[in-house]
Scaffold this active site. Sequence first.
Site, PDB file in Angstrom:
ATOM      1  N   SER A  67       0.891  -1.290   0.140  1.00 54.34           N
ATOM      2  CA  SER A  67      -0.043   0.059   0.020  1.00 54.34           C
ATOM      3  C   SER A  67       0.857   1.172  -0.055  1.00 54.34           C
ATOM      4  CB  SER A  67      -0.997   0.216   1.232  1.00 54.34           C
ATOM      5  OG  SER A  67      -1.486   1.216   1.289  1.00 54.34           O
ATOM      6  N   TYR A  80      -2.935   1.084  10.148  1.00 57.27           N
ATOM      7  CA  TYR A  80      -2.431   0.799   8.965  1.00 57.27           C
ATOM      8  C   TYR A  80      -1.072   1.202   8.392  1.00 57.27           C
ATOM      9  CZ  TYR A  80      -3.856  -0.488   3.980  1.00 57.27           C
ATOM     10  OH  TYR A  80      -4.263  -0.959   2.768  1.00 57.27           O
TER      11      TYR A  80
END
Length: 258
Positions: A150, A163
């Site tokens: 990501s 995250y």
Amino acid sequence: MSATAFEKAGLAGRVITVTGGAGGIGRAAALLCASRGAQVVIADLDEAGGAQVVGEIERAGGRAAFIRTDVTIEDEVRGMVAFAVSTFGGLHGAFNNAGLMLGGTPLTDFPIDLWEKGVSINLTSVFLCVKHQLRHMLDHGGGAIVNNASASGAVGIPMAVNYVATKHGVIGVTRAAAAEVSGRGVRVNAILPGAVETPLLAEAVKAPGVREAVIAGHPIGRISQPEEIAEAAAWLLSDASSFVTGACVTLDGGYTAI
């Protein structure tokens, strides 16, 4: 005659595992790899979704199998690798894609149980997958591993401490593994997608105005499709990327450029 770039991008004869392969980016990668000749093992907790993807591949003339796998449990990850070998005769590539997005909570209020859950699913799972994939590949002629890290692994994002931290960690695992094994026939790389049209994203942007704000953060002016991300994963799994290892390939529509 040397192989063309098109031929090098093919995956014929390869056995590839895809975690989180029942939907989203994983599904797109599984379908694409199969269309290029790979035999694909789809690992997921979603048995119905996994079976559906296997059916799609088989109806298109490809070969695939599903194994229910909790990638946070080492014995199940070990079993996933063994299943690929026993079902299709080997393991030549892996796309470690399974993950969870936990956001919307200030760091000062982030509960420890959710922190540990995110670390387990997003980071420990990648470590376990790479560990057991490498054990097989190093003893059986090499291979290629791609981790889904990501774009959040390259920047700081408010209200997303877990995250961001876990995806930074995935990059760390990727680079450490690449540095350790690249001279031994295994390449390890990561992809860093921006926002992608998946059920995971839909849940994250369901509040009013959030989707528009996410799009505005991508200079390209839109959110990507899973198939666009799958193209990069498939390339990194193929011989077309034979000189690429330890790389973090950004696929974010310019998100980290501004």
